[in-house]
Design an enzyme around this catalytic site. Structure first.
Site, short mmCIF file in Angstrom:
data_model
loop_
_atom_site.label_atom_id
_atom_site.label_comp_id
_atom_site.label_asym_id
_atom_site.label_seq_id
_atom_site.Cartn_x
_atom_site.Cartn_y
_atom_site.Cartn_z
N THR A 130 90.10 68.26 -16.15
CA THR A 130 90.37 68.42 -17.47
C THR A 130 89.65 69.74 -18.03
O THR A 130 90.09 70.17 -18.82
CB THR A 130 90.38 67.11 -17.99
OG1 THR A 130 90.83 66.09 -17.46
CG2 THR A 130 91.05 66.98 -19.44
N LYS A 152 69.28 63.01 -26.56
CA LYS A 152 67.91 62.87 -27.20
C LYS A 152 68.10 61.92 -28.37
O LYS A 152 67.37 62.01 -29.41
CB LYS A 152 67.59 64.38 -27.86
CG LYS A 152 67.19 65.16 -26.67
CD LYS A 152 66.75 66.57 -27.25
CE LYS A 152 67.02 67.63 -26.12
NZ LYS A 152 66.78 68.84 -26.73
N ARG A 181 86.29 64.78 -25.19
CA ARG A 181 86.52 63.54 -24.32
C ARG A 181 85.25 62.77 -24.76
O ARG A 181 84.09 63.09 -24.56
CB ARG A 181 86.45 63.95 -22.82
CG ARG A 181 86.39 62.68 -21.86
CD ARG A 181 86.63 63.06 -20.51
NE ARG A 181 88.03 63.29 -20.26
CZ ARG A 181 88.59 63.38 -18.99
NH1 ARG A 181 88.08 62.87 -18.02
NH2 ARG A 181 90.02 63.53 -19.14
N HIS A 210 95.28 59.68 -23.62
CA HIS A 210 95.08 61.00 -22.88
C HIS A 210 96.24 61.78 -23.01
O HIS A 210 96.81 61.84 -22.13
CB HIS A 210 94.42 60.87 -21.51
CG HIS A 210 93.90 61.70 -20.73
ND1 HIS A 210 93.82 63.10 -21.19
CD2 HIS A 210 93.52 61.86 -19.43
CE1 HIS A 210 93.44 63.82 -20.24
NE2 HIS A 210 93.13 63.30 -19.19
C1 NCD Z 1 92.08 60.76 -15.63
C2 NCD Z 1 91.03 60.39 -16.84
O1 NCD Z 1 89.77 61.12 -16.94
O2 NCD Z 1 91.34 59.70 -17.61
N1 NCD Z 1 91.60 61.95 -14.94
C3 NCD Z 1 91.92 63.04 -15.55
O3 NCD Z 1 92.09 63.20 -16.67
N2 NCD Z 1 91.67 64.05 -14.65
C4 NCD Z 1 92.19 59.58 -14.90
C5 NCD Z 1 91.08 59.24 -14.14
O4 NCD Z 1 89.90 59.58 -14.33
O5 NCD Z 1 91.30 58.17 -13.20
#
Ligand code: NCD
Length: 351
Positions: free
Chosen positions: A95, A122, A144, A172
């Site tokens: 990602t 920290k 994220r 997501h």
């Molecule tokens: C997903 C996530 O991080 O939510 N993966 C990703 O975006 N590449 C799905 C997962 O981690 O299984």
């Protein structure tokens, strides 16, 4: 011809009736004005806040970027002068790489910041980090975070656009959009399809965003999982619930497998990996219950031999897993482009 063979030539989309038409860039001033009017969001925090028109606008623009990404010259000046910071509190390879490439191909200055190298370790809080980064005047933050709602909270504390790249088990959005684009490329439409989402639904933001998007576009969504891997109240999300793969996959157009998210499990959710694979792992026998032309998807990273066999994952006649990754860059370029259009020229000290 195999899908792999076609991929080297032109990108195409299947129309109803099976005919394929090439996907070509078709941007016009008119279309741009329409896009601006349709997608008037400052942030992309979840599929929940998008209308059907927003989704279609974004996917149509992503078609253009998918075509561009297959050219030798992939660069545009759309985000020239803008700064994009990718702020990842959780490990990610694909990602983060996808957002980085998307921003760079559109001409932004892109900076990656991972938790391992930041002051969070920290003791700085999420909000302190946001305020510090905000003072450096980024235009777009891609975030994220391991907690549901953290990205929305952060978006209230900064005066730039925020894209949610995954928050806890909540949403997501760019993953659901890239899945939608891949489905549309193969099925020629994004409505009245039967889609089975299988495996660890409980811990999956990918499942949640996909359920919302697919329902919004009027598809039939099924979830197939052991009861322990389903979140409470899943029936209220407009899905049909199955615990058996043979029953649930019967007649499906799309089979979407999910990773078993063991890092999010406290306690035993499955009896054993072997048993899980036996009952819920996708192999040839189980796939045979779906429609003969059903496509197989996985957001990655995959645990081969746990939720899917290598044999099915690598079968280019059925598996579109690599194409999902490709569409990921195109969808993120479209999202960055649409959000950047809302950034005023003189940002002054607004808010
Ligand atoms: C997903 C996530 O991080 O939510 N993966 C990703 O975006 N590449 C799905 C997962 O981690 O299984």
């Amino acid at each position: 011809m195999t899908r792999g063979g076609r991929r080297q030539n032109t990108l195409s989309r299947r129309l109803r009736g099976g005919r394929r038409v090439p996907i070509t860039a078709r941007s016009t001033e008119d279309r741009r004005r329409k896009e601006d009017a349709l997608f008037a969001h400052r942030h992309l925090l979840g599929i929940e806040s998008l209308t059907r028109d927003d989704i279609v606008t974004l996917l149509d623009l992503a078609d253009d970027y998918a075509a561009l990404n297959r050219q030798r010259e992939k660069k545009r000046a759309t985000l020239r002068g803008l700064t994009q910071i990718n702020l990842f509190f959780e490990n990610s390879t694909r990602t983060q790489a996808s957002f980085e490439l998307a921003g760079k191909r559109l001409g932004a200055d892109v900076m990656n910041m991972s938790v391992g190298s930041s002051s969070i370790k920290k003791g700085e809080t999420l909000i302190d980090t946001a305020a510090t980064l905000n003072a450096m005047r980024p235009d777009i933050l891609v975030v994220r975070h391991q907690h549901s709602g953290a990205v929305a909270l952060l978006s209230e504390k900064v005066n730039c656009s925020v894209i949610n790249a995954g928050d806890g088990a909540h949403e997501h959005p760019t993953q659901a959009l890239l899945d939608a684009l891949t489905i549309r490329n193969h099925k020629g439409r994004l409505h009245r399809l039967t889609v089975a989402i299988c495996g660890d639904i409980r811990h999956s933001r990918v499942a949640r965003s996909n359920i919302i998007l697919l329902n919004q576009m009027e598809n039939r969504v099924r979830v197939i999982a052991p009861p322990t891997l389903l979140p409470e109240g899943i029936e209220n999300m407009g899905v049909e619930v199955f615990h058996d793969m043979a029953e649930g996959l019967n007649g499906c157009d799309v089979v979407m497998m999910l990773r078993l998210q063991r890092e999010r499990m406290q306690g035993a959710f499955i009896p054993s990996v072997r048993e899980y694979f036996h009952l819920w792992g996708l192999d040839r026998q189980k796939l045979a219950f779906a429609k003969p032309d059903a496509i197989v998807m996985h957001p990655g990273p995959m645990n081969r031999g746990v939720e899917i066999t290598a044999d099915v994952a690598d079968d280019f006649a059925r598996s579109v897993i690599e194409e999902q990754v490709e569409m990921g860059v195109a969808v993120r370029m479209a999202a960055l482009d649409l959000l950047a259009r809302q950034i005023p020229n003189d940002r002054g000290d607004a808010e």
